[in-house]
Design an enzyme around this catalytic site. Structure first.
Site, PDB file in Angstrom:
ATOM      1  N   SER A 181     157.499 118.464   3.966  1.00  0.00           N
ATOM      2  CA  SER A 181     157.509 117.555   5.109  1.00  0.00           C
ATOM      3  C   SER A 181     158.589 117.869   6.135  1.00  0.00           C
ATOM      4  O   SER A 181     158.404 117.599   7.312  1.00  0.00           O
ATOM      5  CB  SER A 181     157.636 116.114   4.627  1.00  0.00           C
ATOM      6  OG  SER A 181     158.728 115.974   3.748  1.00  0.00           O
ATOM      7  N   HIS A 209     151.037 116.095   3.933  1.00  0.00           N
ATOM      8  CA  HIS A 209     151.009 116.827   5.210  1.00  0.00           C
ATOM      9  C   HIS A 209     150.013 117.987   5.189  1.00  0.00           C
ATOM     10  O   HIS A 209     150.032 118.838   6.073  1.00  0.00           O
ATOM     11  CB  HIS A 209     152.397 117.375   5.545  1.00  0.00           C
ATOM     12  CG  HIS A 209     153.382 116.319   5.893  1.00  0.00           C
ATOM     13  ND1 HIS A 209     153.422 115.692   7.120  1.00  0.00           N
ATOM     14  CD2 HIS A 209     154.354 115.739   5.157  1.00  0.00           C
ATOM     15  CE1 HIS A 209     154.379 114.797   7.131  1.00  0.00           C
ATOM     16  NE2 HIS A 209     154.969 114.800   5.951  1.00  0.00           N
ATOM     17  N   LYS A 240     148.501 109.719   7.460  1.00  0.00           N
ATOM     18  CA  LYS A 240     148.851 110.801   8.386  1.00  0.00           C
ATOM     19  C   LYS A 240     147.562 111.259   9.087  1.00  0.00           C
ATOM     20  O   LYS A 240     147.059 110.523   9.918  1.00  0.00           O
ATOM     21  CB  LYS A 240     149.611 111.873   7.618  1.00  0.00           C
ATOM     22  CG  LYS A 240     151.024 111.320   7.295  1.00  0.00           C
ATOM     23  CD  LYS A 240     151.865 112.111   6.372  1.00  0.00           C
ATOM     24  CE  LYS A 240     153.218 111.406   6.226  1.00  0.00           C
ATOM     25  NZ  LYS A 240     153.927 111.692   5.000  1.00  0.00           N
TER      26      LYS A 240
HETATM   27  C1  LIG Z   1     154.726 110.755   4.123  1.00  0.00           C
HETATM   28  C2  LIG Z   1     154.813 111.300   2.761  1.00  0.00           C
HETATM   29  C3  LIG Z   1     154.614 110.487   1.649  1.00  0.00           C
HETATM   30  C4  LIG Z   1     154.479 109.005   1.761  1.00  0.00           C
HETATM   31  O1  LIG Z   1     153.276 108.620   2.294  1.00  0.00           O
HETATM   32  P1  LIG Z   1     153.170 107.165   2.944  1.00  0.00           P
HETATM   33  O2  LIG Z   1     151.731 106.875   2.978  1.00  0.00           O
HETATM   34  O3  LIG Z   1     153.793 107.270   4.294  1.00  0.00           O
HETATM   35  O4  LIG Z   1     153.950 106.242   2.065  1.00  0.00           O
HETATM   36  C5  LIG Z   1     154.608 111.075   0.401  1.00  0.00           C
HETATM   37  N1  LIG Z   1     154.813 112.401   0.250  1.00  0.00           N
HETATM   38  C6  LIG Z   1     155.030 113.211   1.303  1.00  0.00           C
HETATM   39  C7  LIG Z   1     155.230 114.672   1.076  1.00  0.00           C
HETATM   40  C8  LIG Z   1     155.055 112.677   2.594  1.00  0.00           C
HETATM   41  O5  LIG Z   1     155.298 113.464   3.626  1.00  0.00           O
END
Ligand SMILES: *Cc1c(COP(=O)(O)O)cnc(C)c1O
Length: 390
Positions: A181, A209, A240
């Site tokens: 991330s 991601h 996302k």
């Molecule tokens: C954003 C993210 C999460 C968390 O996801 P949410 O739905 O925002 O809680 C978990 N793992 C990674 C690698 C992320 O980038």
């Protein structure tokens, strides 16, 4: 002020002095990549994880609106009160999309990692975890009370050494982000699959991601490498690229059935709203229909921004994903630069410890398929000027 409040205040002042204070920017979005801030200024957004801009796709909005007619909230945890059909529909769509046997929804990607890792890993098991894994993986490992061996970032030799040295009685797990991330690089999945096979470890990949970002039709890390069906469990988020909010895990039916009975974040929390589930289901349908053209647009937008930033002399971390980090170093400098860039109408994230290690604070830009070439060129110009004048 009580003694406790005084202590907290002192701590906050220290955080502020080190340039680590956190402030929320309140935005009103006009479309996936333009927003008005508190002062009325229009910003082009290069900080969102809305990779495909599907939050504003008419089909996605219409699907959420139809589901809203079944209630604004889900009314409870699915095991206790019954689940809305929109949740089951999204699970079957995710199962097919990921070439898996079954899926289970959580309320966020964060909760999915907590729920999966803490339910499956037991105190005498060993988890092998990449040092740059997301905080929710780290917290899931802690909650499980399994022992954790952290390997150097994407260093398969280091992972192999730890696996060899381990005299584990219990089970082994290998856990990695698919796309990291904060650095935007892709996990070395073929090597992870090979080591997991050799050492009989369960392989868990966090696709937050990667899904809707890389691979054929945005299928994620497995599809990027042509290794569909080779990851035991894929954890992910619908918040996302999938344009809603919520988390999921997909994998073998038996593992998913076990989680339904044992995963506390699933059991004890009210389910997602039907509108969130329906929005993500529609986003997946759009990926099935037009996925390759979205992914191609996202890739060419990312390539253009990477090229313009490199030409302007910015020290970006090379890669191919839409996550483009620019290492600044000190937290205070990063904060100042991000604010200066915002004053020119471009929103980028200033990432500071503890999200990244001390001394590696960075500006982080994320590209969307919804950006126009003009917006990308404008943002690159603003970045170049801010960098020269820093
Ligand atoms: C954003 C993210 C999460 C968390 O996801 P949410 O739905 O925002 O809680 C978990 N793992 C990674 C690698 C992320 O980038």
């Amino acid at each position: 002020m009580s003694g406790f409040e005084k202590d907290l205040n002192t701590e906050l002042e220290q955080i502020e002095a080190r340039g680590l204070v956190r402030k929320i920017r309140s935005l009103r979005f006009l479309d996936p990549v333009r927003a008005i801030d508190e002062t009325g200024r229009e910003m082009v957004v290069f900080s969102s994880n809305n990779y495909l801009g599907l939050t504003h796709a008419p089909e996605v909005i219409a699907a959420a609106q139809r589901a809203l007619m079944h209630g604004t909230g889900s009314g409870g945890a699915r095991l206790t009160t019954g689940g809305h059909f929109e949740a089951a529909e999204l699970e079957s769509k995710l199962t097919a999309f990921k070439h898996a046997e079954a899926a289970l929804l959580f309320n966020t990607g964060y909760m999915a990692n907590l729920g999966v890792i803490s339910a499956l890993a037991k105190p005498n098991d060993v988890i092998f975890s990449d040092e740059l894994n997301h905080a929710s993986i780290i917290d899931g490992c802690r909650l499980s009370r399994a022992s954790v061996k952290t390997y150097r970032h994407s260093d398969l030799e280091d992972l192999k050494r730890l696996l060899q040295e381990c005299s584990c009685d219990g089970r082994r797990f290998i856990i990695s982000d698919g796309v990291f991330s904060m650095d935007g690089d892709i996990a070395l999945l073929p090597g992870l699959v090979r080591l997991a096979g050799k050492y009989q470890a369960l392989l868990i990949i966090d696709e937050a991601h990667a899904t809707g970002v890389i691979g054929r039709e945005g299928g994620g890390t497995a599809s990027h490498y042509g290794l569909e069906g080779r990851i035991d469990l894929q954890v992910g988020t619908i918040s996302k690229a999938l344009a809603a909010e919520g988390g999921y895990v997909v994998g073998k039916r038996l593992l998913i059935e076990y989680l339904k009975s044992k995963s506390r974040p699933f059991i004890f929390s009210t389910a997602l709203s039907p509108a969130s589930a329906a929005a993500a289901t529609e986003a997946l349908s759009l990926l099935r229909k037009n996925g390759n053209s979205y992914i191609e647009k996202l890739r060419s937008n990312s390539e253009l921004l990477r090229k313009l930033l490199t030409e302007a002399g910015l020290p970006i971390i090379n890669g191919v994903t839409p996550i483009i980090p620019i290492i600044v170093g000190e937290a205070k400098d990063t904060f100042r630069l991000a604010n200066k860039i915002a004053a020119s109408g471009v929103l980028v994230s200033g990432i500071r410890p503890p999200t990244v290690p001390e001394g590696q604070s960075r500006l982080r830009m994320t590209v969307s398929a919804a950006h126009t070439e003009e917006q990308i060129r404008y943002a690159a110009g603003v970045m170049a000027r801010a960098w020269q004048e820093r």
